[in-house]
Write a protein that holds these residues in place. Sequence first.
Motif, short mmCIF file in Angstrom:
data_model
loop_
_atom_site.label_atom_id
_atom_site.label_comp_id
_atom_site.label_asym_id
_atom_site.label_seq_id
_atom_site.Cartn_x
_atom_site.Cartn_y
_atom_site.Cartn_z
N ARG A 26 97.22 8.19 12.85
CA ARG A 26 97.18 7.08 11.91
C ARG A 26 98.47 6.96 11.10
N LYS A 27 99.61 7.03 11.80
CA LYS A 27 100.90 6.94 11.14
C LYS A 27 101.59 5.64 11.52
N LYS A 28 102.28 5.05 10.56
CA LYS A 28 103.02 3.81 10.80
C LYS A 28 104.22 4.15 11.68
N CYS A 29 104.36 3.41 12.76
CA CYS A 29 105.42 3.65 13.75
C CYS A 29 106.44 2.53 13.65
N ASP A 30 107.72 2.88 13.50
CA ASP A 30 108.72 1.84 13.34
C ASP A 30 109.09 1.17 14.65
#
Length: 365
Positions: free
Chosen positions: A92-96
Amino acid sequence: MKLTRLFQIIAVISMVLASCNPYEIEIPDYDYGNKEPGKEDNTTPGTGNEDGDDYPVKYPDTTTPKVKTLLTTDFFRETKIKDGITLYSAERKKCDVTNAYQTVFVLEVDLNNQDYKINFLKTQNDTISAIGKRNKAIAAINACYEADATYVRTNGYNWPEYTISLASDHLRFWKHEAAIVGDGKRKVGIVHGAKGTRNVTEGGIQAKKMYPELTEKNIFSSSPMLIDDYDPVGSRFVPDYLTNMSDSELKKSWDGEDYRVHQGVRHPRVAVALTDDNDILFVVVDGRFSGKAEGMDANELTKFLTKHFNPRWAINMDGGGSSTMYIDGYGDPKNNVLNYPCDNKKWDHYGQRARPTVFLVEYDE
């Protein structure tokens, strides 16, 4: 004269229809113990791996000095599973790369470590965790697409139901443009069977002809090729002019099995990659969970792998609801599944889909 004119008209119409094939899209160059009881090795002599540069499979150099595989520091958490086996996880991590929340698991195995081997297994349909447990594997990851679109050879046996029986104009004929091959130990390579062709139809025909001629004991075909000798061909598999279309627009334009939709919209994904210094990476990207795991398309997965690991070769395997990673002693305490298989549409570890082909990381005893 009228009959001759009629034949001429029919010929012209046939030529026009042939030129309008929607799949002729130009793309750049770019448990049976692994053998069913009683089955003999039916591998036929092929191009061989000692004939020089003409051989299509290139393998990592086992003498290349080892370097750190993970190139970034702000996305993955690193866990040592065993000597020579490392897990990289992000939940659940924001991926650039995708500008979306992602959940990704990457298992790295050092193929120079003689304690382990990579087993290509064709077995009876079962969940990946059950297959892993039954075979006392260190890890298990799902592998191939459906049988009629796939070429499978395990331990020298060509499975007759996995010989790409689809016609070349079939909607799913694109699903075998590349293949991962190996000796059942630590020699693993990835071949781009469609390399140099102009479209997915030509690529499928070329690849289908190539695989039976290979002499490798194990072959799992899949599609698309993501990275070929550092060339990010997966970013071009779906034509550039479609990349600005939204997922919903693509889904409205073509069938879900059309390669432009299948690889052009975000889904859970599985990939296998090889580094120049002979590490194999098993990659599982979760998807279909808004705000937790959005999934990736082929272009995004290619760029994601390049940014974080920069492998020399990579291939996309069966994804969607099949996407599953099992590691003995890790993940869910009941089934040791790490990721969140989506077939039950719940954010848990129990939505596995039964599959018959699987990669096993095993002890080499």
